[in-house]
Design an enzyme around this catalytic site. Structure first.
Site, PDB file in Angstrom:
ATOM      1  N   LYS A 110      -8.111  77.145 -24.453  1.00 37.83           N
ATOM      2  CA  LYS A 110      -6.751  77.167 -23.896  1.00 37.83           C
ATOM      3  C   LYS A 110      -6.366  75.740 -23.582  1.00 37.83           C
ATOM      4  O   LYS A 110      -7.234  74.909 -23.274  1.00 37.83           O
ATOM      5  CB  LYS A 110      -6.726  77.991 -22.604  1.00 37.83           C
ATOM      6  CG  LYS A 110      -5.348  78.507 -22.252  1.00 37.83           C
ATOM      7  CD  LYS A 110      -4.993  79.719 -23.107  1.00 37.83           C
ATOM      8  CE  LYS A 110      -3.817  80.481 -22.638  1.00 37.83           C
ATOM      9  NZ  LYS A 110      -3.735  81.786 -23.324  1.00 37.83           N
ATOM     10  N   TYR A 226      10.673  93.858 -20.008  1.00 42.07           N
ATOM     11  CA  TYR A 226      11.190  94.255 -21.316  1.00 42.07           C
ATOM     12  C   TYR A 226      11.360  93.022 -22.198  1.00 42.07           C
ATOM     13  O   TYR A 226      12.441  92.688 -22.651  1.00 42.07           O
ATOM     14  CB  TYR A 226      12.500  95.031 -21.128  1.00 42.07           C
ATOM     15  CG  TYR A 226      12.668  96.146 -22.122  1.00 42.07           C
ATOM     16  CD1 TYR A 226      11.686  97.118 -22.274  1.00 42.07           C
ATOM     17  CD2 TYR A 226      13.796  96.232 -22.941  1.00 42.07           C
ATOM     18  CE1 TYR A 226      11.828  98.133 -23.202  1.00 42.07           C
ATOM     19  CE2 TYR A 226      13.936  97.249 -23.867  1.00 42.07           C
ATOM     20  CZ  TYR A 226      12.941  98.190 -23.995  1.00 42.07           C
ATOM     21  OH  TYR A 226      13.074  99.205 -24.921  1.00 42.07           O
ATOM     22  N   ASN A 228       8.805  90.482 -25.139  1.00 41.04           N
ATOM     23  CA  ASN A 228       8.137  90.705 -26.425  1.00 41.04           C
ATOM     24  C   ASN A 228       7.128  91.852 -26.359  1.00 41.04           C
ATOM     25  O   ASN A 228       7.210  92.811 -27.135  1.00 41.04           O
ATOM     26  CB  ASN A 228       7.461  89.399 -26.883  1.00 41.04           C
ATOM     27  CG  ASN A 228       6.618  89.601 -28.120  1.00 41.04           C
ATOM     28  OD1 ASN A 228       5.457  89.967 -28.047  1.00 41.04           O
ATOM     29  ND2 ASN A 228       7.212  89.406 -29.281  1.00 41.04           N
ATOM     30  N   ALA A 229       6.186  91.775 -25.428  1.00 41.10           N
ATOM     31  CA  ALA A 229       5.132  92.802 -25.356  1.00 41.10           C
ATOM     32  C   ALA A 229       5.727  94.167 -24.985  1.00 41.10           C
ATOM     33  O   ALA A 229       5.423  95.188 -25.610  1.00 41.10           O
ATOM     34  CB  ALA A 229       4.073  92.373 -24.342  1.00 41.10           C
TER      35      ALA A 229
HETATM   36  P1  NAD Z   1       8.456  87.621 -22.446  1.00 37.80           P
HETATM   37  O1  NAD Z   1       8.919  86.382 -21.798  1.00 37.80           O
HETATM   38  O2  NAD Z   1       8.917  87.924 -23.836  1.00 37.80           O
HETATM   39  O3  NAD Z   1       8.861  88.890 -21.551  1.00 37.80           O
HETATM   40  C1  NAD Z   1       8.616  88.986 -20.189  1.00 37.80           C
HETATM   41  C2  NAD Z   1       9.560  90.020 -19.613  1.00 37.80           C
HETATM   42  O4  NAD Z   1       9.222  90.231 -18.253  1.00 37.80           O
HETATM   43  C3  NAD Z   1      11.037  89.613 -19.649  1.00 37.80           C
HETATM   44  O5  NAD Z   1      11.810  90.707 -20.064  1.00 37.80           O
HETATM   45  C4  NAD Z   1      11.342  89.270 -18.191  1.00 37.80           C
HETATM   46  O6  NAD Z   1      12.697  89.539 -17.854  1.00 37.80           O
HETATM   47  C5  NAD Z   1      10.417  90.246 -17.505  1.00 37.80           C
HETATM   48  N1  NAD Z   1      10.165  89.891 -16.123  1.00 37.80           N
HETATM   49  C6  NAD Z   1       9.999  88.675 -15.555  1.00 37.80           C
HETATM   50  N2  NAD Z   1       9.837  88.791 -14.235  1.00 37.80           N
HETATM   51  C7  NAD Z   1       9.878  90.118 -13.959  1.00 37.80           C
HETATM   52  C8  NAD Z   1       9.762  90.873 -12.785  1.00 37.80           C
HETATM   53  N3  NAD Z   1       9.578  90.287 -11.610  1.00 37.80           N
HETATM   54  N4  NAD Z   1       9.852  92.229 -12.883  1.00 37.80           N
HETATM   55  C9  NAD Z   1      10.036  92.823 -14.071  1.00 37.80           C
HETATM   56  N5  NAD Z   1      10.160  92.160 -15.213  1.00 37.80           N
HETATM   57  C10 NAD Z   1      10.080  90.828 -15.152  1.00 37.80           C
HETATM   58  O7  NAD Z   1       6.878  87.593 -22.346  1.00 37.80           O
HETATM   59  P2  NAD Z   1       5.807  88.406 -23.193  1.00 37.80           P
HETATM   60  O8  NAD Z   1       5.368  87.568 -24.330  1.00 37.80           O
HETATM   61  O9  NAD Z   1       6.294  89.785 -23.441  1.00 37.80           O
HETATM   62  O10 NAD Z   1       4.602  88.427 -22.155  1.00 37.80           O
HETATM   63  C11 NAD Z   1       4.557  89.364 -21.093  1.00 37.80           C
HETATM   64  C12 NAD Z   1       3.142  89.433 -20.568  1.00 37.80           C
HETATM   65  O11 NAD Z   1       2.274  89.799 -21.628  1.00 37.80           O
HETATM   66  C13 NAD Z   1       2.586  88.116 -20.016  1.00 37.80           C
HETATM   67  O12 NAD Z   1       1.696  88.405 -18.966  1.00 37.80           O
HETATM   68  C14 NAD Z   1       1.799  87.572 -21.186  1.00 37.80           C
HETATM   69  O13 NAD Z   1       0.768  86.681 -20.755  1.00 37.80           O
HETATM   70  C15 NAD Z   1       1.239  88.844 -21.747  1.00 37.80           C
HETATM   71  N6  NAD Z   1       0.818  88.696 -23.138  1.00 37.80           N
HETATM   72  C16 NAD Z   1       1.745  88.512 -24.131  1.00 37.80           C
HETATM   73  C17 NAD Z   1       1.304  88.340 -25.436  1.00 37.80           C
HETATM   74  C18 NAD Z   1       2.280  88.158 -26.557  1.00 37.80           C
HETATM   75  O14 NAD Z   1       1.821  88.047 -27.704  1.00 37.80           O
HETATM   76  N7  NAD Z   1       3.573  88.167 -26.319  1.00 37.80           N
HETATM   77  C19 NAD Z   1      -0.079  88.372 -25.734  1.00 37.80           C
HETATM   78  C20 NAD Z   1      -0.987  88.585 -24.701  1.00 37.80           C
HETATM   79  C21 NAD Z   1      -0.514  88.745 -23.406  1.00 37.80           C
END
Ligand code: NAD
Length: 423
Positions: A110, A226, A228-229
Site C-alpha cells: 500500500k 451508494y 461504486n461498491a
Molecule cells: P465511493 O466513493 O464510490 O462511494 C462511497 C459512498 O459512500 C458514496 O455514495 C458516499 O456518498 C457514501 N457515504 C459517504 N459517507 C457516508 C455516510 N456517512 N453514510 C452513508 N454513506 C456515506 O467509494 P467505494 O469505492 O464504493 O468504496 C466504499 C467502501 O468500499 C470503502 O470503504 C472502500 O475502502 C471499500 N472498497 C472499495 C473497493 C472498490 O473497488 N471500489 C474495493 C475494496 C474496498
C-alpha cells in the site's frame, strides 16, 4: 479500520490468528513487520513557479506468495504524516491477508502521497507532475514481478496510466502494463474492474445465503453507501432476485419496504446529487438504516459504522462488509452472539483485488478475456474463499472474521516455511 491506531488493530488481528494456529513468536514477528517501508521526498514545481515538497510512502508488507499488491492513495488523514505511515503499513498487511483469503498469488502493499488533491485544488498539470515524481521515486521497488500498485482513495486510471508510463520509460520499454492495475481499457485494463467489488460482494452473499438456508429471491437488502461498491452490489443482488429496501449516501438514508429500483435510484442520485428525496421513499436516520429489519445488511461506505450500541439493535441475518472496517472490534462479539453471519471485509470486498490480479495475468500473457470470462474466474476465487473460511470457522468454532484471518495467515506461513530463510 482506522479507528484509533490502525497498525495496532492490524497487529491485534494477526495475534488472534497466531494464537489459534499456535504460531511461535519468531514467525509471528516475521509476519507482523512489513518487509520494507519507503518514505520519499517529492519536490514538484507548482504552476506559480515555486517548488513544493510533498511526502509519499510505499509499504511492502509480505511477498511470500507473490509480488506485493495494493493501492496508491492521495490522502491527508487527520492524524498527519505519522498517522498516514501507520495507516499505510496496516493497509499493506490487510492486502497480504486479503490476497491470501481468496488464494490470489500476490502479497500485500500500500502507498500514497500525503495530499488531498480535491481540498487543495491542485491543477491537472500539478497533479500529473506530482504523480510522475512519485512514480520515479518508487520506480526501483515496483515492477510486474516485484510490486504492482493500483488505484485507491482519490486516484484513478489516469494516475495509473502516468505511473505505468514513467516506469516503462525508466526501464527502457515503451509499455510495461503489468506494473500497475486499474488502468484504462485502452492500456490493458481489465473488463469488469468497475463492477468488481460490488459483484464479488454479491457472489459472497449468495454463498452465505445458501449456507444459512436463506432464499435470495425476495430477500430484503439494506445498503449503506451508494457509491461504486454499493451500487453494483445492489444491481447484482437485484439480478439474483433480492429486493433493495433501503440505501444511503453522505446526505442521508431512504427506505421503501416495497423495494427500490437500484438503477433508478442511481439515476436519481446522479441527477440530484443524493438518493434522498427519491420518489416513493421515506427519509430515515443512519441508525434506523443500519438497524432496519432485513435479511442482508451491506455496509459499503466508511469504516467504524457499527458500534456496540448499533450491534445490539441489528435485525439482519448477514452482514456483508463491502467497505473496509465498517464494524468496530467492540461490536464483533455482540454480532457473533446474535448468530448473524459476518462476511468480513477481506473476503466480502476482495472482488476488486481478484480482478486486479486477473488484469495483471492478462497483461503478462498479452491476451485478453471477455467480461464473462473475467467475472467467472473472479467468482471461482470468491466462492472458494468463502467455503474455505466457513470450513475453518466451523473447525475452530470461531466467527468468520477470525476464520478468514486464520486461513490467510496459514497460507502465508505455508509459503514462508516452504521457501525457508535466506540469507
Ligand atoms: P465511493 O466513493 O464510490 O462511494 C462511497 C459512498 O459512500 C458514496 O455514495 C458516499 O456518498 C457514501 N457515504 C459517504 N459517507 C457516508 C455516510 N456517512 N453514510 C452513508 N454513506 C456515506 O467509494 P467505494 O469505492 O464504493 O468504496 C466504499 C467502501 O468500499 C470503502 O470503504 C472502500 O475502502 C471499500 N472498497 C472499495 C473497493 C472498490 O473497488 N471500489 C474495493 C475494496 C474496498
Amino acid at each position: 479500520m482506522v479507528q484509533g491506531d490502525p497498525w495496532k488493530n492490524a497487529l491485534k488481528q494477526l495475534d488472534d490468528a497466531c494464537s489459534i494456529l499456535k504460531i511461535d513468536k519468531g514467525v509471528r514477528d516475521y509476519l507482523a513487520e512489513p518487509n520494507k517501508v519507503l518514505r520519499v521526498k517529492l519536490p514538484v514545481k507548482m504552476d506559480n513557479g515555486k517548488i513544493r515538497v510533498f511526502i509519499g510512502f510505499r509499504s511492502q508488507h509480505n511477498n511470500d506468495r507473490g509480488p506485493y499488491k495494493g493501492g496508491i492513495r492521495f490522502f491527508d488523514p487527520e492524524g498527519g504524516l505519522e498517522y498516514m505511515e501507520k495507516e499505510v503499513k496496516a493497509l499493506s498487511a490487510w492486502m497480504t491477508w486479503k490476497c491470501a483469503v481468496v488464494d490470489v498469488p500476490l502479497g500485500g502493499g500500500k502507498g500514497g502521497i500525503y495530499v488531498n488533491p480535491k481540498k487543495e485544488k491542485l491543477s491537472e498539470n500539478e497533479l500529473e507532475r506530482l504523480t510522475r515524481r512519485f512514480a520515479f521515486a518508487i520506480s526501483e521497488i515496483i515492477g510486474p514481478k516485484k510490486d504492482i500498485p493500483a488505484p485507491d482513495v482519490y486516484t484513478t486510471g489516469k494516475e495509473m496510466a502516468q505511473i505505468m508510463d514513467v516506469y516503462s520509460k525508466l526501464s527502457g520499454m515503451e509499455n510495461e502494463p503489468g506494473v500497475i492495475t486499474g488502468k484504462p481499457i485502452a492500456l490493458g485494463g481489465s473488463l469488469a474492474r468497475n463492477v468488481a467489488t460490488g459483484l464479488g460482494c454479491a457472489y459472497c452473499i449468495r454463498e452465505a445465503a445458501k449456507t444459512i438456508g436463506l432464499k435470495l429471491k425476495g430477500a430484503k437488502i439494506v445498503i449503506q453507501g451508494y457509491g461504486n461498491a454499493g451500487t453494483f452490489a445492489a444491481e447484482y443482488l437485484e439480478k439474483m432476485g433480492a429486493k433493495i429496501i433501503a440505501v444511503s449516501d453522505s446526505k442521508g438514508a431512504i427506505i421503501n419496504p416495497k423495494g427500490l429500483d437500484s438503477k433508478k435510484v442511481l439515476e436519481y442520485k446522479n441527477k440530484t446529487g443524493s438518493v434522498v428525496g427519491y420518489p416513493g421513499s421515506k427519509k430515515i436516520s443512519t441508525e434506523e438504516l443500519l438497524t432496519t429489519k432485513c435479511d442482508v445488511l451491506v455496509p459499503a461506505a466508511l469504516e467504524n459504522q457499527i458500534n456496540a450500541n448499533i450491534a445490539k439493535k441489528l435485525q439482519c441475518k448477514i452482514i456483508a462488509e463491502a467497505a473496509n472496517g465498517p464494524t468496530m472490534p467492540e461490536a464483533d462479539p455482540i454480532i457473533y452472539g446474535k448468530k448473524i453471519m459476518v462476511l468480513p471485509d477481506i473476503l466480502a470486498n476482495s472482488g476488486g483485488v481478484c480482478i486486479s490480479y486477473l488484469e495483471w495475468v492478462q497483461n503478462n500473457m498479452g491476451y485478453y478475456w471477455t467480461f464473462d470470462e473475467v467475472a467467472k474466474k473472479m467468482e471461482d476465487h470468491i466462492t472458494r474463499g468463502f467455503k474455505d473460511t466457513l470450513a475453518l470457522s466451523r473447525k475452530y468454532k470461531i466467527d468468520m472474521r477470525r476464520a478468514a484471518m486464520v486461513l490467510a495467515v496459514n497460507r502465508v506461513v505455508e509459503a514462508f516455511k516452504a521457501k525457508g530463510l535466506w540469507p
